[in-house]
Design an enzyme around this catalytic site. Structure first.
Site, PDB file in Angstrom:
ATOM      1  N   GLY A  68       0.800 -11.373  -6.661  1.00  0.00           N
ATOM      2  CA  GLY A  68      -0.032 -12.018  -5.632  1.00  0.00           C
ATOM      3  C   GLY A  68      -0.636 -13.290  -6.193  1.00  0.00           C
ATOM      4  N   MET A  72      -7.260 -14.454  -4.646  1.00  0.00           N
ATOM      5  CA  MET A  72      -7.706 -13.741  -5.850  1.00  0.00           C
ATOM      6  C   MET A  72      -6.722 -13.947  -7.004  1.00  0.00           C
ATOM      7  SD  MET A  72     -10.601 -12.270  -5.547  1.00  0.00           S
ATOM      8  CE  MET A  72     -10.619 -11.007  -6.794  1.00  0.00           C
ATOM      9  N   ALA A  97      -9.992  -0.697  -8.926  1.00  0.00           N
ATOM     10  CA  ALA A  97     -11.417  -0.993  -8.673  1.00  0.00           C
ATOM     11  C   ALA A  97     -11.584  -1.558  -7.266  1.00  0.00           C
ATOM     12  CB  ALA A  97     -11.957  -1.985  -9.692  1.00  0.00           C
ATOM     13  N   PRO A  98     -12.328  -0.879  -6.408  1.00  0.00           N
ATOM     14  CA  PRO A  98     -12.576  -1.437  -5.073  1.00  0.00           C
ATOM     15  C   PRO A  98     -13.354  -2.737  -5.144  1.00  0.00           C
ATOM     16  CG  PRO A  98     -13.623   0.748  -5.327  1.00  0.00           C
ATOM     17  CD  PRO A  98     -12.981   0.405  -6.638  1.00  0.00           C
ATOM     18  N   PHE A 114     -14.667  -5.693  -8.268  1.00  0.00           N
ATOM     19  CA  PHE A 114     -14.767  -6.083  -9.680  1.00  0.00           C
ATOM     20  C   PHE A 114     -16.065  -6.832  -9.984  1.00  0.00           C
ATOM     21  CE2 PHE A 114     -10.209  -5.295  -9.587  1.00  0.00           C
ATOM     22  CZ  PHE A 114      -9.985  -4.749 -10.849  1.00  0.00           C
ATOM     23  N   HIS A 161     -17.208  -9.632   5.458  1.00  0.00           N
ATOM     24  CA  HIS A 161     -16.163 -10.344   4.720  1.00  0.00           C
ATOM     25  C   HIS A 161     -15.639 -11.538   5.511  1.00  0.00           C
ATOM     26  CE1 HIS A 161     -16.079  -6.798   2.112  1.00  0.00           C
ATOM     27  NE2 HIS A 161     -15.405  -7.534   1.261  1.00  0.00           N
ATOM     28  N   LYS A 221      -9.536 -11.117   5.952  1.00  0.00           N
ATOM     29  CA  LYS A 221      -9.384  -9.808   5.319  1.00  0.00           C
ATOM     30  C   LYS A 221      -8.568  -8.895   6.237  1.00  0.00           C
ATOM     31  CE  LYS A 221     -11.957  -6.092   3.069  1.00  0.00           C
ATOM     32  NZ  LYS A 221     -11.010  -5.987   1.959  1.00  0.00           N
ATOM     33  N   GLY A 268     -12.846  -1.604   0.870  1.00  0.00           N
ATOM     34  CA  GLY A 268     -12.737  -0.559  -0.155  1.00  0.00           C
ATOM     35  C   GLY A 268     -14.098  -0.279  -0.785  1.00  0.00           C
TER      36      GLY A 268
HETATM   37  P1  NAD Z   1      -4.375 -13.403  -0.150  1.00  0.00           P
HETATM   38  O1  NAD Z   1      -3.712 -13.169   1.175  1.00  0.00           O
HETATM   39  O2  NAD Z   1      -5.032 -14.716  -0.410  1.00  0.00           O
HETATM   40  O3  NAD Z   1      -3.289 -13.201  -1.326  1.00  0.00           O
HETATM   41  C1  NAD Z   1      -2.331 -12.187  -1.339  1.00  0.00           C
HETATM   42  C2  NAD Z   1      -1.078 -12.740  -2.038  1.00  0.00           C
HETATM   43  O4  NAD Z   1      -0.179 -11.658  -2.273  1.00  0.00           O
HETATM   44  C3  NAD Z   1      -0.329 -13.795  -1.195  1.00  0.00           C
HETATM   45  O5  NAD Z   1      -0.114 -14.966  -1.969  1.00  0.00           O
HETATM   46  C4  NAD Z   1       0.984 -13.085  -0.841  1.00  0.00           C
HETATM   47  O6  NAD Z   1       2.080 -13.994  -0.733  1.00  0.00           O
HETATM   48  C5  NAD Z   1       1.143 -12.155  -2.048  1.00  0.00           C
HETATM   49  N1  NAD Z   1       2.030 -11.020  -1.820  1.00  0.00           N
HETATM   50  C6  NAD Z   1       2.301 -10.349  -0.666  1.00  0.00           C
HETATM   51  N2  NAD Z   1       3.187  -9.353  -0.897  1.00  0.00           N
HETATM   52  C7  NAD Z   1       3.465  -9.385  -2.232  1.00  0.00           C
HETATM   53  C8  NAD Z   1       4.307  -8.594  -3.078  1.00  0.00           C
HETATM   54  N3  NAD Z   1       5.027  -7.578  -2.585  1.00  0.00           N
HETATM   55  N4  NAD Z   1       4.335  -8.884  -4.417  1.00  0.00           N
HETATM   56  C9  NAD Z   1       3.619  -9.905  -4.914  1.00  0.00           C
HETATM   57  N5  NAD Z   1       2.806 -10.695  -4.162  1.00  0.00           N
HETATM   58  C10 NAD Z   1       2.732 -10.414  -2.840  1.00  0.00           C
HETATM   59  O7  NAD Z   1      -5.392 -12.186  -0.346  1.00  0.00           O
HETATM   60  P2  NAD Z   1      -6.692 -12.153  -1.295  1.00  0.00           P
HETATM   61  O8  NAD Z   1      -7.872 -12.640  -0.565  1.00  0.00           O
HETATM   62  O9  NAD Z   1      -6.342 -12.746  -2.620  1.00  0.00           O
HETATM   63  O10 NAD Z   1      -6.881 -10.567  -1.440  1.00  0.00           O
HETATM   64  C11 NAD Z   1      -5.884  -9.748  -1.999  1.00  0.00           C
HETATM   65  C12 NAD Z   1      -6.360  -8.303  -2.024  1.00  0.00           C
HETATM   66  O11 NAD Z   1      -7.442  -8.190  -2.953  1.00  0.00           O
HETATM   67  C13 NAD Z   1      -6.894  -7.778  -0.683  1.00  0.00           C
HETATM   68  O12 NAD Z   1      -6.519  -6.420  -0.529  1.00  0.00           O
HETATM   69  C14 NAD Z   1      -8.401  -7.870  -0.863  1.00  0.00           C
HETATM   70  O13 NAD Z   1      -9.106  -6.932  -0.054  1.00  0.00           O
HETATM   71  C15 NAD Z   1      -8.528  -7.521  -2.316  1.00  0.00           C
HETATM   72  N6  NAD Z   1      -9.766  -7.939  -2.980  1.00  0.00           N
HETATM   73  C16 NAD Z   1     -10.273  -7.092  -3.898  1.00  0.00           C
HETATM   74  C17 NAD Z   1     -11.397  -7.440  -4.620  1.00  0.00           C
HETATM   75  C18 NAD Z   1     -11.925  -6.500  -5.658  1.00  0.00           C
HETATM   76  O14 NAD Z   1     -12.929  -6.803  -6.309  1.00  0.00           O
HETATM   77  N7  NAD Z   1     -11.269  -5.342  -5.863  1.00  0.00           N
HETATM   78  C19 NAD Z   1     -12.011  -8.679  -4.392  1.00  0.00           C
HETATM   79  C20 NAD Z   1     -11.473  -9.538  -3.446  1.00  0.00           C
HETATM   80  C21 NAD Z   1     -10.328  -9.171  -2.752  1.00  0.00           C
END
Ligand code: NAD
Length: 254
Positions: free
Chosen positions: A8, A13, A111-112, A114, A141, A145, A151
């Protein structure tokens, strides 16, 4: 030196994670994976399957999508790669299934949230729930999202429900009339969760406790995505020293 693959990597992120690992002295990015990559060149890959057929990282970090993360974890575990998972949307049943697939000596860390402040919010909420069992959660959010509730909200509800001695009864609950469907939010582990989605927001949560003649609000705000990076860095360093399934950053910080 810990070799890291970021899944990703073109996302909001993932791109922050690439920058963070790049600046750290103890770790390096050896591959980035994102479907937006059109040509694989030994560093950029369009799929995890392709990347893992060419190299073996110590850690895969995944910030992708709720509908792709499980498959990515299965691929990484099958290749004996430790996982640091930030993508939300994995259910308890998914985690049970994945736990059964973890090879010996490999760690799956999820981690839901970080952000250290969000971990503290969950801890403080657990403390408060012992004394004030009536509680509702509002999570807020950005409007891109994909999953709701967050989470973090689900994890907060789990921790509170494990702590409070009994499920409190509200006198109005039985006779409550919901004039607009969804107005009272969703219920998880007998805790009401409300989800707000608006442009301009990043990631925020409010846990509101009610007691006789008083209320207590605990709130955390991630103002930008750099708030998650110290936690991601800690997780990458710790995951290689552990094995099995670990959920929650609180297990990796004192
Ligand atoms: P985003 O849409 O900006 O980025 C997701 C990326 O994943 C995109 O670039 C997409 O092309 C890529 N992708 C899709 N399928 C893929 C695959 N099979 N393999 C590799 N890459 C793939 O999303 P974001 O805002 O960066 O959020 C991503 C996730 O992280 C969400 O589930 C969000 O809820 C979560 N998140 C978690 C935390 C935490 O602290 N745990 C914090 C923020 C966001």
């Amino acid at each position: 030196m810990i070799n890291v693959l970021v899944c990703g990597a073109s996302g909001r992120m993932g791109s922050e994670v690439v920058k963070t690992v790049h600046l750290s002295e103890d770790m390096q990015v050896i591959a980035v994976v994102d479907p937006s990559v059109s040509l694989s060149d030994g560093f950029h890959y369009g799929s995890l399957e392709d990347a893992l057929s060419h190299l073996k990282p110590d850690v895969m970090v995944d910030f992708t999508r709720p509908d792709t993360v499980k498959k990515n974890i299965e691929l990484a575990l099958a290749a004996g790669v430790n996982c640091v998972i930030g993508t939300t949307g994995l259910s308890a049943a998914d985690l049970d299934e994945l736990e059964a697939q973890i090879p010996q000596g490999v760690c799956l860390f999820v981690a839901p949230n970080f952000a250290i402040g969000a971990v503290l919010l969950m801890k403080f909420s657990q403390m408060a729930a012992e004394y004030l069992p009536h509680v509702e959660i509002i999570e807020l959010h950005h409007d891109r999202k994909l999953d709701a509730p967050s989470g973090t909200a689900l994890r907060t509800a789990e921790l509170i429900s494990e702590t409070r001695a009994s499920i409190p009864q509200s006198p109005g609950k039985e006779t409550e009339i919901e004039g607009l469907e969804g107005a009272r939010g969703g219920s998880y582990r007998d805790i009401t969760i409300h989800s707000v989605r608006l442009p301009g927001l990043v990631a925020h949560e409010e846990v509101i406790f009610g007691g006789q003649g008083q209320s207590l609000t605990i709130r955390h705000d991630s103002l930008d995505r750099s708030s998650f990076m110290p936690g991601v860095e800690i997780a990458i360093k710790k995951v290689v020293e552990h094995e099995g399934l670990i959920v929650g950053l609180e297990h990796f910080i004192d």
